[in-house]
Design a protein around this motif. Sequence first.
Motif: not given
Length: 256
Positions: A219, A221, A224-226, A228, A239, A241
């Motif tokens: 995901t 943003s 950052s790129l998260r 999971r 999990d 970032k």
Amino acid sequence: NIVIYGDSQNNPEVQRQLVQTILSCKPAVVFRAGDLVENGNDPDRWKAFRDIHGPLLKTAEYFPALGNHEQDSPLYFENFPSLRGQRWYSVDREGIHFVILDSNSKLEAGSMQYEWLESDLAGPGAKAKFIVAIFHHPLFDVGWHPSDERDLKPMLLPLLKRYGVSAVFSGHSHDYQHFEYDGIYFIVTGGGGSSLVGQVRKNIYLKKFKLVYHFCLLTPSQDSLRVRVLDIRSQKIDDFKIPARHDRRAAPSKES
């Protein structure tokens, strides 16, 4: 949401459960890190693949990478006509530049794939907040396959570092592994259905190892790129970032 996972050669019921869990996340894009089927030359294997993974193929964009079990079969390209025979390619989605490689083909400096890769990384995709590479054979691996089986590190690490690649996702080992080396995140996501095999050695850059069926959910943003990592029952097993490229402050390190 963007999903990445690999290695779904066997255990059809596990694959079905995993596909249903992935569908619950409503991914817009799915990337595969190779070994979609056990034998790429067997039409029945591809029929079973389409039966199991069909719901994802219908509801999400689907971008595969070649694994060793595809065996360089023409059936691979027949099942993915949108690739137009391309063994390596790149796509941009949600501010992420994805580079999909064929780790079965030559990747040394001067090879056709290497020259394409360097040109691609220096192209318009270089402006992306995140650059993610996806290919089958991992550079870092504590699983049962030989470490860096294809001897890719001397070929690719300098190039990945030079162009600020954010993360590398691979398969091949049937497990989950998360490494961080020289400012780059290296993920082994080989838990797509094939029989799991445990850890056989250590590596100081290993952050997490899990012997579990899973997939990676990305995901992006602004900053950052998260990432999971969820198991077959949607339980979170990792999990973290990845900072956007303009925010990255990686300190150089050397592998021992």
